[in-house]
Design an enzyme around this catalytic site. Sequence first.
Site, short mmCIF file in Angstrom:
data_model
loop_
_atom_site.label_atom_id
_atom_site.label_comp_id
_atom_site.label_asym_id
_atom_site.label_seq_id
_atom_site.Cartn_x
_atom_site.Cartn_y
_atom_site.Cartn_z
CE LYS A 179 -2.46 3.18 1.98
NZ LYS A 179 -1.56 4.11 0.86
CD GLU A 254 12.30 -0.26 11.07
OE1 GLU A 254 12.46 -0.05 11.97
OE2 GLU A 254 12.23 -1.16 11.00
CB CYS A 288 12.63 8.37 10.06
SG CYS A 288 13.65 7.14 9.09
CD GLU A 385 8.81 12.03 12.84
OE1 GLU A 385 7.68 11.13 13.19
OE2 GLU A 385 10.02 11.28 12.72
P1 NAD Z 1 2.04 7.49 7.96
O1 NAD Z 1 2.03 7.14 8.87
O2 NAD Z 1 0.62 8.90 7.69
O3 NAD Z 1 1.52 7.19 7.22
C1 NAD Z 1 2.23 6.05 6.58
C2 NAD Z 1 1.15 4.82 5.75
O4 NAD Z 1 0.62 4.37 6.26
C3 NAD Z 1 0.90 5.06 4.93
O5 NAD Z 1 0.42 4.79 3.48
C4 NAD Z 1 -0.77 6.09 4.71
O6 NAD Z 1 -1.24 5.90 3.79
C5 NAD Z 1 -1.24 4.34 5.69
N1 NAD Z 1 -2.23 4.69 6.54
C6 NAD Z 1 -2.56 5.94 7.18
N2 NAD Z 1 -3.24 5.24 8.18
C7 NAD Z 1 -3.52 4.31 8.37
C8 NAD Z 1 -4.33 3.12 8.38
N3 NAD Z 1 -5.18 3.41 9.79
N4 NAD Z 1 -3.89 2.29 8.82
C9 NAD Z 1 -2.87 1.38 8.06
N5 NAD Z 1 -2.21 2.64 7.15
C10 NAD Z 1 -2.92 3.89 7.73
O7 NAD Z 1 3.37 8.22 7.79
P2 NAD Z 1 3.89 9.63 6.97
O8 NAD Z 1 3.68 11.18 6.92
O9 NAD Z 1 3.38 8.55 4.99
O10 NAD Z 1 5.54 9.08 7.38
C11 NAD Z 1 5.76 9.46 7.80
C12 NAD Z 1 6.46 9.05 9.37
O11 NAD Z 1 6.83 8.24 9.06
C13 NAD Z 1 7.78 9.63 10.43
O12 NAD Z 1 6.51 10.16 11.59
C14 NAD Z 1 8.64 9.35 10.12
O13 NAD Z 1 9.33 9.06 11.18
C15 NAD Z 1 8.71 7.54 10.40
N6 NAD Z 1 9.24 7.14 8.90
C16 NAD Z 1 10.11 6.54 9.91
C17 NAD Z 1 10.86 5.25 9.10
C18 NAD Z 1 11.86 4.42 9.96
O14 NAD Z 1 12.38 3.80 9.34
N7 NAD Z 1 11.71 4.30 11.33
C19 NAD Z 1 11.18 5.99 8.01
C20 NAD Z 1 10.84 6.28 7.39
C21 NAD Z 1 9.23 7.41 7.70
#
Ligand code: NAD
Length: 481
Positions: A179, A254, A288, A385
């Site tokens: 997804k 992650e 992240c 963050e």
């Molecule tokens: P997000 O949590 O908003 O979305 C991530 C993904 O989850 C998207 O595909 C989104 O559509 C999906 N999603 C949203 N709601 C959902 C639900 N209820 N159930 C299942 N899936 C759902 O995050 P983002 O804004 O896309 O990314 C930013 C975040 O990601 C930051 O907090 C960042 O630190 C983290 N991140 C972590 C790493 C790591 O390796 N630890 C790497 C990159 C980003």
Amino acid sequence: MMELENLIDGRRCKAASGHLFEKRAPATGELLARVPASTVEDVDRAVNAAHTALRQGPWASAGGAARGRWLHRLADLIERDRDALTMLLAQEQGRPSIEMRMMDVPMSVDVLRYFAGWADKLEGRTVPTDGFMGRPTLNYTRRTPIGVAAQIVPWNAPLMIAVWKLAPALAAGCTVVIKPSEDAPLAVARLGELVVEAGIPNGVVNIVHGVGAQVGPPLVAHPLVSKVSFTGSTEVGRAIACEAAKTFKRVTLELGGKAAQIVFADADLEQVIPGLLLGMFVNQGQTCAAGSRALVHRSLADAVETRLAEAARTMRVGPPTDSSSQMGALISERHLERVRAHIDAAIAEGAIKLTGDEPVPPHGWYMRPTVLGGVHPGMRIAREEVFGPVGMVIPFDTEDEAIRLANDTPYGLSASLWTQNIGTAHRVAERLEVGAVAINCWSPLDARLPWGGIKQSGIGRDLSRAALDSYLEEKVVTAAL
Ligand code: NAD
């Protein structure tokens, strides 16, 4: 303008609802693509296709060497299309193309090749025991694919993180439903086309586009999904962990971070300033591992803050497709507002903006690299963050205080430290509560090194052998002789 489609069972298809949503270019606000707004029906079809491909057909009967060849073929195609993929990523993310050219695209190729190498080396063990009820036994283990994996990808490195998840899953023999993020669906859609071109059998890789709240929950809850690998916010990760627990799905999460970059009194400032800048502002701070908190020994704190602010002031913020741009635009208007709100809250708590008000290109969701002065460890900006181009310098006096400040956050993803003293470096690395420590550099990623966090930065690891193991079960077979 493109119209994207889902990839289910090797075929491109529209969402069952027929609905689409818009994806706009961060650097211009222009419409880039219409994207399928999938729902539970599409998720169910994709999971069923993945489940069928796992049980029967060419993938189910293929050996590890064949899986490795498919992964190498996919890597070849990404290499062939590296320029187009770089530009597509720059367009959809608003991020300078140089970052994708140097990092996301070559790393995607390397990760595929690294896991291709593992695909035919999934060896079990023979385990000697004292036997069973007086009879000798032969005991051995087999490594078996965990099943259908749901892989939920964020927008900040969409191609690379999709590949981080896809490659170990396929090496292990799993099938997947990906997804993509609604904010960055284009490069992952293109990856799906390359999967088909590579000849990876139908149903092994399925891609379901859509809004997180509509596609994510049914995917995580689906009874035929055995594992969820998620990269994204801690808030969504928590909801996924709760839902996955109901059916005991395996999870890799992650999540967010609040990395410290610790600068000791003996650090080489010629290395430190570019290192801090990279950690704070690469990908517009939308990583992240963003090292937004520079914890600097008091003897250097003023000098570091001044030099950091000067360097930030001269950074070139401009179109992502321009190879001279050092920073591009933020992913969306909503996100830009969110980052601005963090800065406003910091100023209300007493922080001062040292840089960040210089002009930006007239269209798109740009923000200048912002360095805040007067930040205290208890302020929200120092603990939460931000996921944007905001950095700060916080002074410390002793090694113990630096470690306490670095660890004083709910997150535990990564940290950097800068010193010439080998003893300080390794002593402090040992005491930092994170999944990854970088010494005299910032956050080096490599296919061979595990990546992931502790505390509220998540569970499990991407990359390395650890990621491969997370897609395998170890089955034990005991034969009474
Ligand atoms: P997000 O949590 O908003 O979305 C991530 C993904 O989850 C998207 O595909 C989104 O559509 C999906 N999603 C949203 N709601 C959902 C639900 N209820 N159930 C299942 N899936 C759902 O995050 P983002 O804004 O896309 O990314 C930013 C975040 O990601 C930051 O907090 C960042 O630190 C983290 N991140 C972590 C790493 C790591 O390796 N630890 C790497 C990159 C980003």
